[in-house]
Design a protein around this motif. Structure first.
Motif, PDB file in Angstrom:
ATOM      1  N   ARG A 103       0.889  -1.352  -0.092  1.00  0.00           N
ATOM      2  CA  ARG A 103       0.409  -0.072   0.047  1.00  0.00           C
ATOM      3  C   ARG A 103       1.069   1.379  -0.149  1.00  0.00           C
ATOM      4  O   ARG A 103       0.445   2.443  -0.493  1.00  0.00           O
ATOM      5  CB  ARG A 103      -1.108   0.445   1.203  1.00  0.00           C
ATOM      6  CG  ARG A 103      -1.996  -1.083   1.324  1.00  0.00           C
ATOM      7  CD  ARG A 103      -2.551  -1.090   2.977  1.00  0.00           C
ATOM      8  NE  ARG A 103      -3.452  -2.509   2.977  1.00  0.00           N
ATOM      9  CZ  ARG A 103      -4.130  -2.928   4.235  1.00  0.00           C
ATOM     10  NH1 ARG A 103      -3.404  -1.972   5.056  1.00  0.00           N
ATOM     11  NH2 ARG A 103      -4.424  -3.927   4.064  1.00  0.00           N
ATOM     12  N   TYR A 104       2.289   0.547   0.363  1.00  0.00           N
ATOM     13  CA  TYR A 104       3.259   2.276   0.550  1.00  0.00           C
ATOM     14  C   TYR A 104       3.817   2.578  -0.203  1.00  0.00           C
ATOM     15  O   TYR A 104       4.257   3.612  -0.610  1.00  0.00           O
ATOM     16  CB  TYR A 104       3.676   2.422   2.317  1.00  0.00           C
ATOM     17  CG  TYR A 104       2.379   2.141   3.154  1.00  0.00           C
ATOM     18  CD1 TYR A 104       1.898   3.271   4.288  1.00  0.00           C
ATOM     19  CD2 TYR A 104       2.134   1.100   3.160  1.00  0.00           C
ATOM     20  CE1 TYR A 104       1.091   3.597   4.921  1.00  0.00           C
ATOM     21  CE2 TYR A 104       1.004   0.961   4.717  1.00  0.00           C
ATOM     22  CZ  TYR A 104       1.113   2.426   5.227  1.00  0.00           C
ATOM     23  OH  TYR A 104      -0.510   2.321   6.167  1.00  0.00           O
ATOM     24  N   THR A 105       4.675   1.131  -0.455  1.00  0.00           N
ATOM     25  CA  THR A 105       5.471   1.241  -0.879  1.00  0.00           C
ATOM     26  C   THR A 105       5.573  -0.057  -2.299  1.00  0.00           C
ATOM     27  O   THR A 105       5.466  -0.890  -2.116  1.00  0.00           O
ATOM     28  CB  THR A 105       6.579   1.294  -1.147  1.00  0.00           C
ATOM     29  OG1 THR A 105       8.010   1.989  -1.801  1.00  0.00           O
ATOM     30  CG2 THR A 105       7.356   0.347  -0.164  1.00  0.00           C
ATOM     31  N   ASP A 106       6.121   0.178  -4.266  1.00  0.00           N
ATOM     32  CA  ASP A 106       6.735  -1.360  -4.805  1.00  0.00           C
ATOM     33  C   ASP A 106       7.836  -2.096  -4.544  1.00  0.00           C
ATOM     34  O   ASP A 106       8.324  -3.279  -5.023  1.00  0.00           O
ATOM     35  CB  ASP A 106       6.721  -1.041  -6.196  1.00  0.00           C
ATOM     36  CG  ASP A 106       4.866  -0.469  -6.504  1.00  0.00           C
ATOM     37  OD1 ASP A 106       3.849  -1.211  -5.663  1.00  0.00           O
ATOM     38  OD2 ASP A 106       4.932  -0.349  -7.200  1.00  0.00           O
ATOM     39  N   LEU A 107       8.842  -0.509  -3.622  1.00  0.00           N
ATOM     40  CA  LEU A 107      10.158  -1.341  -3.132  1.00  0.00           C
ATOM     41  C   LEU A 107      10.146  -2.133  -1.952  1.00  0.00           C
ATOM     42  O   LEU A 107      10.250  -0.898  -1.433  1.00  0.00           O
ATOM     43  CB  LEU A 107      10.747  -0.581  -3.042  1.00  0.00           C
ATOM     44  CG  LEU A 107      11.634   0.847  -4.999  1.00  0.00           C
ATOM     45  CD1 LEU A 107      12.189   2.116  -4.397  1.00  0.00           C
ATOM     46  CD2 LEU A 107      11.749   0.329  -5.727  1.00  0.00           C
ATOM     47  N   ILE A 108      10.360  -3.199  -2.160  1.00  0.00           N
ATOM     48  CA  ILE A 108       9.963  -4.402  -1.173  1.00  0.00           C
ATOM     49  C   ILE A 108      11.292  -5.306  -1.018  1.00  0.00           C
ATOM     50  O   ILE A 108      11.291  -5.833  -2.447  1.00  0.00           O
ATOM     51  CB  ILE A 108       8.457  -4.254  -0.998  1.00  0.00           C
ATOM     52  CG1 ILE A 108       7.202  -3.327  -0.654  1.00  0.00           C
ATOM     53  CG2 ILE A 108       8.319  -5.475   0.433  1.00  0.00           C
ATOM     54  CD1 ILE A 108       6.389  -4.007  -0.607  1.00  0.00           C
ATOM     55  N   GLU A 109      11.853  -5.526   0.010  1.00  0.00           N
ATOM     56  CA  GLU A 109      12.712  -6.724  -0.741  1.00  0.00           C
ATOM     57  C   GLU A 109      12.458  -6.995   0.634  1.00  0.00           C
ATOM     58  O   GLU A 109      13.240  -7.610   1.856  1.00  0.00           O
ATOM     59  CB  GLU A 109      14.331  -6.187  -0.845  1.00  0.00           C
ATOM     60  CG  GLU A 109      15.751  -7.207  -0.473  1.00  0.00           C
ATOM     61  CD  GLU A 109      16.632  -6.989  -0.328  1.00  0.00           C
ATOM     62  OE1 GLU A 109      17.541  -7.362   0.145  1.00  0.00           O
ATOM     63  OE2 GLU A 109      17.076  -5.659  -0.884  1.00  0.00           O
ATOM     64  N   PRO A 110      11.850  -8.482   0.947  1.00  0.00           N
ATOM     65  CA  PRO A 110      11.326  -9.406   1.455  1.00  0.00           C
ATOM     66  C   PRO A 110      13.143 -10.847   1.893  1.00  0.00           C
ATOM     67  O   PRO A 110      13.784 -10.597   1.074  1.00  0.00           O
ATOM     68  CB  PRO A 110      10.797 -10.569   0.637  1.00  0.00           C
ATOM     69  CG  PRO A 110      10.922 -10.462  -0.880  1.00  0.00           C
ATOM     70  CD  PRO A 110      11.166  -8.974  -0.881  1.00  0.00           C
ATOM     71  N   LEU A 111      13.385 -10.859   2.833  1.00  0.00           N
ATOM     72  CA  LEU A 111      14.941 -10.965   3.568  1.00  0.00           C
ATOM     73  C   LEU A 111      14.201 -12.596   3.991  1.00  0.00           C
ATOM     74  O   LEU A 111      14.414 -14.392   4.021  1.00  0.00           O
ATOM     75  CB  LEU A 111      14.938 -10.329   5.058  1.00  0.00           C
ATOM     76  CG  LEU A 111      15.852  -9.097   4.415  1.00  0.00           C
ATOM     77  CD1 LEU A 111      16.463  -8.938   5.456  1.00  0.00           C
ATOM     78  CD2 LEU A 111      16.729  -9.050   3.245  1.00  0.00           C
ATOM     79  N   SER A 112      12.777 -12.482   4.310  1.00  0.00           N
ATOM     80  CA  SER A 112      12.322 -14.714   4.571  1.00  0.00           C
ATOM     81  C   SER A 112      10.611 -13.769   5.001  1.00  0.00           C
ATOM     82  O   SER A 112       9.926 -12.919   4.479  1.00  0.00           O
ATOM     83  CB  SER A 112      12.944 -14.789   6.367  1.00  0.00           C
ATOM     84  OG  SER A 112      12.527 -13.955   7.342  1.00  0.00           O
ATOM     85  N   LEU A 113      10.189 -15.093   5.561  1.00  0.00           N
ATOM     86  CA  LEU A 113       8.292 -15.176   5.627  1.00  0.00           C
ATOM     87  C   LEU A 113       8.297 -13.452   6.484  1.00  0.00           C
ATOM     88  O   LEU A 113       7.209 -13.584   6.042  1.00  0.00           O
ATOM     89  CB  LEU A 113       8.254 -16.255   6.226  1.00  0.00           C
ATOM     90  CG  LEU A 113       8.036 -17.242   5.454  1.00  0.00           C
ATOM     91  CD1 LEU A 113       7.161 -18.586   6.201  1.00  0.00           C
ATOM     92  CD2 LEU A 113       7.165 -17.193   3.697  1.00  0.00           C
ATOM     93  N   ASP A 114       9.241 -13.860   7.569  1.00  0.00           N
ATOM     94  CA  ASP A 114       8.633 -12.314   8.604  1.00  0.00           C
ATOM     95  C   ASP A 114       9.619 -10.688   8.156  1.00  0.00           C
ATOM     96  O   ASP A 114       9.253 -10.474   9.536  1.00  0.00           O
ATOM     97  CB  ASP A 114       8.890 -13.403   9.473  1.00  0.00           C
ATOM     98  CG  ASP A 114       9.941 -13.931  10.442  1.00  0.00           C
ATOM     99  OD1 ASP A 114      11.355 -13.791   9.163  1.00  0.00           O
ATOM    100  OD2 ASP A 114      10.602 -13.935  11.130  1.00  0.00           O
ATOM    101  N   GLU A 115      10.431 -11.277   7.436  1.00  0.00           N
ATOM    102  CA  GLU A 115      10.856  -9.241   7.635  1.00  0.00           C
ATOM    103  C   GLU A 115      11.473  -9.216   6.345  1.00  0.00           C
ATOM    104  O   GLU A 115      11.432  -9.926   5.204  1.00  0.00           O
ATOM    105  CB  GLU A 115      12.296  -9.407   8.087  1.00  0.00           C
ATOM    106  CG  GLU A 115      13.788 -10.564   7.338  1.00  0.00           C
ATOM    107  CD  GLU A 115      14.623 -10.025   8.443  1.00  0.00           C
ATOM    108  OE1 GLU A 115      14.967  -9.094   9.247  1.00  0.00           O
ATOM    109  OE2 GLU A 115      15.657 -11.368   9.224  1.00  0.00           O
ATOM    110  N   ALA A 116      11.226  -7.754   6.102  1.00  0.00           N
ATOM    111  CA  ALA A 116      11.722  -6.686   4.660  1.00  0.00           C
ATOM    112  C   ALA A 116      12.251  -5.853   4.961  1.00  0.00           C
ATOM    113  O   ALA A 116      12.140  -4.809   5.631  1.00  0.00           O
ATOM    114  CB  ALA A 116      10.298  -6.790   4.144  1.00  0.00           C
ATOM    115  N   PHE A 117      12.718  -5.329   3.671  1.00  0.00           N
ATOM    116  CA  PHE A 117      13.352  -3.778   3.912  1.00  0.00           C
ATOM    117  C   PHE A 117      12.761  -2.797   2.423  1.00  0.00           C
ATOM    118  O   PHE A 117      11.826  -4.052   1.633  1.00  0.00           O
ATOM    119  CB  PHE A 117      14.363  -3.692   3.295  1.00  0.00           C
ATOM    120  CG  PHE A 117      16.157  -3.784   4.511  1.00  0.00           C
ATOM    121  CD1 PHE A 117      15.913  -3.042   5.185  1.00  0.00           C
ATOM    122  CD2 PHE A 117      16.683  -5.095   3.478  1.00  0.00           C
ATOM    123  CE1 PHE A 117      17.415  -3.702   5.911  1.00  0.00           C
ATOM    124  CE2 PHE A 117      17.727  -5.558   4.754  1.00  0.00           C
ATOM    125  CZ  PHE A 117      18.501  -4.617   5.488  1.00  0.00           C
TER     126      PHE A 117
END
Length: 369
Positions: A103-117
């Motif tokens: 909803r806020y950005t398309d620049l999402i870098e998932p590191l695992s199921l439970d964390e992301a930049f």
């Protein structure tokens, strides 16, 4: 034109979101009888025992941590409840979390199921404040998914990730540009990226205990002692981390491994298990149309000593027979008289065969019997 006339690029706005005790929190959400109790998600302590994937905060008070043998966990907390992981449920929740991020950005870098930049330098809703966005994301996760997350906010990935871990659970920490360098100077060396137990011991043996100590060394000295990572230490202790948030991170490796219910002592047994593991690896490689030029065999012995052996090829491989034969040859070049607790096979060095972004959950199940 003077240096003062040159307009500096604006700081990036980076958020690191890290769910709190994710697997355990999902279990406590879905099962009221687990709430407020020391809960361990992972293999149970029965038989030879499994491994802890994560533990609730009630269990962590007893010293239970991820990757700890379940037998050790039950000694620390005899009343702990052990449940086997439900990865399908965790993946579904993770997709819900990702939808909130989007909803806020398309620049999402998932590191695992439970964390992301997340890079919210230019957010979709025009909010402008990374702290406000982090607050809204945390609240949405709480309202819609009935879970809590911790967030770190800064101008680069390294500092944002450290910040997210500072006030868990349900934390929100901002480390601004003017305080980063002072913050990094006070940071213990074991908190730095790439610093494991062995490197931390080496650093401390050199009298390097904090970022301030690292800062005394030149870039040449750091690279001489720590290789290429030394260059990263040199820059990050000065608050410099130019790594971008990568929505489509390339797959670096793909593999599978198994921890056995009883140690393997016969070569035929080891070969049989390698055949099964190789089949899993080939299925995953072919699913994503990947061919790797480096095969790595991982062996963990009954005494928990671990080694790896690898073989490189001129061209990428993904066929079952080659992978099975190579893994067996690498195994036979080691000491096969020792009992083996775990075997794993992975392919890497994909090069031009990389077909896009893949974040495989493989390896999660390997922790459990």
């Amino acid at each position: 034109m003077s240096a003062e006339d040159i307009e500096r690029p604006p700081h990036r706005k980076i958020i690191h979101i890290d769910m709190d005790a994710f697997y355990a929190s999902v279990e406590q959400r879905d099962h009221p009888e687990y709430r407020g109790k020391p809960l361990v998600v992972g293999g149970g302590p029965e038989g030879r025992g499994g491994v802890v994937a994560t533990a609730s905060y009630e269990a962590r008070k007893f010293g239970i941590r991820s990757a700890m043998p379940s037998k050790q966990a039950v000694k620390l907390c005899p009343e702990a409840i052990f449940v086997f992981p439900r990865f399908a449920a965790y993946k579904e929740v993770s997709q819900g979390i990702r939808a909130i991020f989007a909803r806020y950005t398309d620049l999402i870098e998932p590191l695992s199921l439970d964390e992301a930049f997340l890079d919210v330098t230019e957010d979709k809703l025009g909010i402008g404040s990374a702290m406000e966005i982090a607050k809204q994301i945390k609240q949405a996760i709480k309202d819609e998914l009935r879970l809590t997350a911790s967030a770190g906010v800064s101008i680069n990935k390294f500092v944002a990730k450290i910040a997210s871990d500072m006030n868990k659970p349900d934390g929100l920490t901002f480390i601004g540009p003017s305080s980063i360098e002072n913050f990094m100077e006070k940071l213990p060396v074991e908190k730095f990226f790439g610093v494991g137990k062995v490197t931390a011991q080496k650093m401390k043996g050199m009298g390097l205990h904090t970022g301030a100590d690292l800062k005394k060394l030149t870039e040449h000295e750091l690279t001489r002692h720590f290789g290429k990572t030394g260059r990263f230490y040199y820059h990050i202790v000065r608050g410099i981390d130019n790594r971008a948030v990568q929505p489509h991170r390339e797959t670096k490796s793909m593999g599978a491994e198994d921890t056995f219910g009883s140690d393997l002592s016969e070569l035929d047994e080891m070969h049989e298990e390698l055949d099964k593991i190789a089949e899993k690896v080939v299925t995953r490689l072919q699913r994503y149309q990947l061919k790797g030029r480096t095969l790595t065999l991982k062996i963990k012995y009954h005494d928990f000593k671990q080694i790896t052996r690898n073989q490189s090829f001129a061209i990428g491989i993904d066929d079952l027979v080659t992978i099975q034969q190579t893994a067996k040859a690498l195994l036979e070049a080691t000491d096969t008289t020792k009992k083996i607790r775990l075997l794993g096979i992975s392919l890497s060095n994909f090069g031009d065969n990389q077909q896009g972004a893949v974040k495989e959950i493989s390896g999660q199940l390997r922790l459990f019997n």
